[in-house]
Scaffold this motif. Structure first.
Motif, PDB file in Angstrom:
ATOM      1  N   ARG A 155      46.595  14.587  87.761  1.00  0.00           N
ATOM      2  CA  ARG A 155      45.649  14.049  86.915  1.00  0.00           C
ATOM      3  C   ARG A 155      44.322  14.818  86.691  1.00  0.00           C
ATOM      4  O   ARG A 155      44.002  15.845  87.442  1.00  0.00           O
ATOM      5  N   GLY A 156      43.580  14.574  85.492  1.00  0.00           N
ATOM      6  CA  GLY A 156      42.422  15.528  85.041  1.00  0.00           C
ATOM      7  C   GLY A 156      41.445  15.516  86.149  1.00  0.00           C
ATOM      8  O   GLY A 156      40.863  16.552  86.386  1.00  0.00           O
ATOM      9  N   ARG A 157      41.204  14.482  86.703  1.00  0.00           N
ATOM     10  CA  ARG A 157      40.177  14.443  87.878  1.00  0.00           C
ATOM     11  C   ARG A 157      40.533  15.266  88.834  1.00  0.00           C
ATOM     12  O   ARG A 157      39.669  15.854  89.414  1.00  0.00           O
ATOM     13  N   ASP A 158      41.765  15.268  89.171  1.00  0.00           N
ATOM     14  CA  ASP A 158      42.207  15.998  90.567  1.00  0.00           C
ATOM     15  C   ASP A 158      42.103  17.485  89.987  1.00  0.00           C
ATOM     16  O   ASP A 158      41.787  18.231  90.919  1.00  0.00           O
ATOM     17  N   LEU A 159      42.313  17.799  88.862  1.00  0.00           N
ATOM     18  CA  LEU A 159      42.335  19.299  88.426  1.00  0.00           C
ATOM     19  C   LEU A 159      40.767  19.750  88.207  1.00  0.00           C
ATOM     20  O   LEU A 159      40.394  20.969  88.941  1.00  0.00           O
ATOM     21  N   PHE A 160      39.805  18.761  87.970  1.00  0.00           N
ATOM     22  CA  PHE A 160      38.478  19.082  87.922  1.00  0.00           C
ATOM     23  C   PHE A 160      37.855  19.263  89.350  1.00  0.00           C
ATOM     24  O   PHE A 160      37.225  20.254  89.763  1.00  0.00           O
ATOM     25  N   LEU A 161      38.268  18.333  90.175  1.00  0.00           N
ATOM     26  CA  LEU A 161      37.759  18.670  91.420  1.00  0.00           C
ATOM     27  C   LEU A 161      38.458  19.776  92.179  1.00  0.00           C
ATOM     28  O   LEU A 161      37.630  20.536  92.908  1.00  0.00           O
ATOM     29  N   GLY A 162      39.544  20.005  91.862  1.00  0.00           N
ATOM     30  CA  GLY A 162      40.218  21.299  92.229  1.00  0.00           C
ATOM     31  C   GLY A 162      39.488  22.477  91.825  1.00  0.00           C
ATOM     32  O   GLY A 162      39.387  23.524  92.684  1.00  0.00           O
ATOM     33  N   VAL A 163      39.015  22.481  90.613  1.00  0.00           N
ATOM     34  CA  VAL A 163      38.440  23.476  90.141  1.00  0.00           C
ATOM     35  C   VAL A 163      36.803  23.702  90.992  1.00  0.00           C
ATOM     36  O   VAL A 163      36.640  24.809  91.321  1.00  0.00           O
ATOM     37  N   LEU A 164      36.243  22.511  91.050  1.00  0.00           N
ATOM     38  CA  LEU A 164      34.975  22.733  91.978  1.00  0.00           C
ATOM     39  C   LEU A 164      35.381  23.275  93.473  1.00  0.00           C
ATOM     40  O   LEU A 164      34.698  24.105  93.768  1.00  0.00           O
ATOM     41  N   ALA A 165      36.372  22.766  93.805  1.00  0.00           N
ATOM     42  CA  ALA A 165      36.846  23.049  95.198  1.00  0.00           C
ATOM     43  C   ALA A 165      37.109  24.649  95.416  1.00  0.00           C
ATOM     44  O   ALA A 165      36.598  25.372  96.246  1.00  0.00           O
ATOM     45  N   MET A 166      37.617  25.191  94.284  1.00  0.00           N
ATOM     46  CA  MET A 166      37.828  26.797  94.338  1.00  0.00           C
ATOM     47  C   MET A 166      36.623  27.144  94.104  1.00  0.00           C
ATOM     48  O   MET A 166      36.282  28.466  94.579  1.00  0.00           O
ATOM     49  N   SER A 167      35.735  27.027  93.223  1.00  0.00           N
ATOM     50  CA  SER A 167      34.300  27.459  92.992  1.00  0.00           C
ATOM     51  C   SER A 167      33.632  27.313  94.363  1.00  0.00           C
ATOM     52  O   SER A 167      32.847  28.526  94.529  1.00  0.00           O
ATOM     53  N   TRP A 168      33.834  26.564  95.071  1.00  0.00           N
ATOM     54  CA  TRP A 168      32.886  26.344  96.320  1.00  0.00           C
ATOM     55  C   TRP A 168      33.409  27.218  97.208  1.00  0.00           C
ATOM     56  O   TRP A 168      32.731  28.043  97.958  1.00  0.00           O
ATOM     57  N   VAL A 169      34.806  27.304  97.415  1.00  0.00           N
ATOM     58  CA  VAL A 169      35.214  28.554  98.263  1.00  0.00           C
ATOM     59  C   VAL A 169      34.859  29.762  98.079  1.00  0.00           C
ATOM     60  O   VAL A 169      34.801  30.742  98.791  1.00  0.00           O
ATOM     61  N   ARG A 170      34.711  30.097  96.720  1.00  0.00           N
ATOM     62  CA  ARG A 170      34.458  31.259  95.955  1.00  0.00           C
ATOM     63  C   ARG A 170      33.115  32.053  96.851  1.00  0.00           C
ATOM     64  O   ARG A 170      32.970  33.043  96.865  1.00  0.00           O
ATOM     65  N   GLY A 171      32.321  30.975  97.064  1.00  0.00           N
ATOM     66  CA  GLY A 171      31.037  31.563  97.716  1.00  0.00           C
ATOM     67  C   GLY A 171      31.207  32.095  98.872  1.00  0.00           C
ATOM     68  O   GLY A 171      30.589  32.956  99.307  1.00  0.00           O
ATOM     69  N   ALA A 172      32.391  31.667  99.710  1.00  0.00           N
ATOM     70  CA  ALA A 172      32.558  32.304 100.841  1.00  0.00           C
ATOM     71  C   ALA A 172      33.603  33.636 100.657  1.00  0.00           C
ATOM     72  O   ALA A 172      33.404  34.217 101.718  1.00  0.00           O
ATOM     73  N   ALA A 173      34.282  33.572  99.805  1.00  0.00           N
ATOM     74  CA  ALA A 173      35.194  34.615  99.721  1.00  0.00           C
ATOM     75  C   ALA A 173      34.949  35.676  98.880  1.00  0.00           C
ATOM     76  O   ALA A 173      35.411  36.801  98.891  1.00  0.00           O
TER      77      ALA A 173
END
Lengths: 204, 204
Positions: A155-173
């Motif tokens: 679902r689109g919502r899941d993808l959006f949240l997924g993008v947020l999650a990946m962006s969030w991790v990026r800060g650590a990576a």
DNA sequence: CAACATACGGAGGCTGCCTCCGCTTTTTCA
DNA sequence: TGAAAAAGCGGAGGCAGCCTCCGTATGTTG
């Protein structure tokens, strides 16, 4: 936006408008340098205004962020239109849109956190913004799905949240150059090997 | 752990040990109820000790979290062993391990954030813990890869960060029952439709 | 039961969030 | 143009949380 929420027949005072503009510029700079969790008083001080003035313009950190993202919203909408018109392959279009979203979500350090909060708290000034992008994501996703480029259960919502999650991790990576890219790929194809048929690995 | 870091020949005072135990119990309860960002002073007060005592035992929030996760570490190691011995299918084993990690990372509300920070800051008391689990993830991943169950380009570190990211999102997706599951699936299989059989739409 | 080491308590310094109200600036309108 | 009225500004001050410091209390040792 100028005086859109106020139903008054009077124009806002010029010093008010000036302060608002200046605060936005300074905040943009400050958030860019120190992340979205930096002190709001520091921004007020740096802008040369009192705390009261600051909070009158932006009652909360989220309100300030919403105002800052307003400017970028235009860019993002433009990007959306460009993708729609220039990219005929719907799956590629979805990928490009997700990339654009990802870039948007990492405009400032720590931005994903308030964005995530906004997805569920509809009281947040950011809520509407997020909702709009979720809808857009859903549109790209549906197009890709029609063309067989996306799994039907996503679902689109899941993808959006997924993008947020990946962006969030990026800060650590950050330290690890490969991680951001690896995580984007992870969300696209998953970690499981494509089991073309269900004839799973029974010891070749 | 008792007096392992201290090289002194003297046993720690009994009231110290008692306080430590009590603080851990109270903190566990408090974090469970209010998340990991709740006030540390509140925990000290609830435990009936002064702030000084609290900070002498746990110099930082991370130190406290590390101590709390220590207990759960044993459970997680036990789970790891159980999976290794009972699950012969390496891909399923990896899935089970990731599930276990996910559960571990959501032991408290807001836990993913300090965990993510710990992955890069090796000064954090949580860093070693995370590193260990990344290694374990890598082991499961390699096994699955050998059996053709996992993509060769995925790394254990990425999977670990991915699990953290999904756990992080979960905090926002609470309202939506389906999201957590959807996101786990997303990380497993990605959003892209299996390209190999893009033309053959109807099957199994 | 000293005397010594160890740990405790909580006051207090510091930072950040946010509000409130007296004062200044801008706008209106006669 | 010059008050009166409206609008906005500043920053002191209240509050909460983090963390430290040191006089005091409590265990521990011989």
């Amino acid at each position: 936006m100028t005086s859109s929420t106020e139903a008054s027949g009077r124009r806002p005072r010029t010093d008010k408008q000036r302060n608002r503009m200046h605060l936005l510029q300074v905040a943009e700079q400050h958030f860019t340098e120190h992340g979205v969790t930096s002190s709001l008083e520091a921004i007020a001080k740096r802008a040369g205004v009192g705390a009261g003035t600051f909070y009158r313009h932006f009652p909360s950190r989220e309100a300030l962020l919403a105002a800052l993202l307003q400017a970028r919203a235009e860019q993002l909408v433009a990007r959306r239109e460009a993708i729609r018109q220039q990219e005929s392959d719907t799956t590629t279009a979805l990928t490009l849109w997700l990339d654009a979203l990802s870039e948007w979500a990492t405009a400032f350090d720590g931005l994903p956190e308030p964005l995530r909060a906004a997805v569920t708290e509809d009281t947040s000034p950011l809520a509407l913004t997020c909702q709009g992008y979720i809808t857009t994501t859903d549109e790209f996703l549906h197009a890709a799905r029609r063309d067989g480029g996306a799994r039907p259960e996503v679902r689109g919502r899941d993808l959006f949240l997924g993008v947020l999650a990946m962006s969030w991790v990026r800060g650590a990576a950050m330290a690890d150059e490969a991680s951001p890219q690896a995580l984007s790929a992870l969300m696209r194809t998953g970690w499981a090997a494509p089991a073309a048929s269900a004839e799973t690995a029974s010891n070749p």
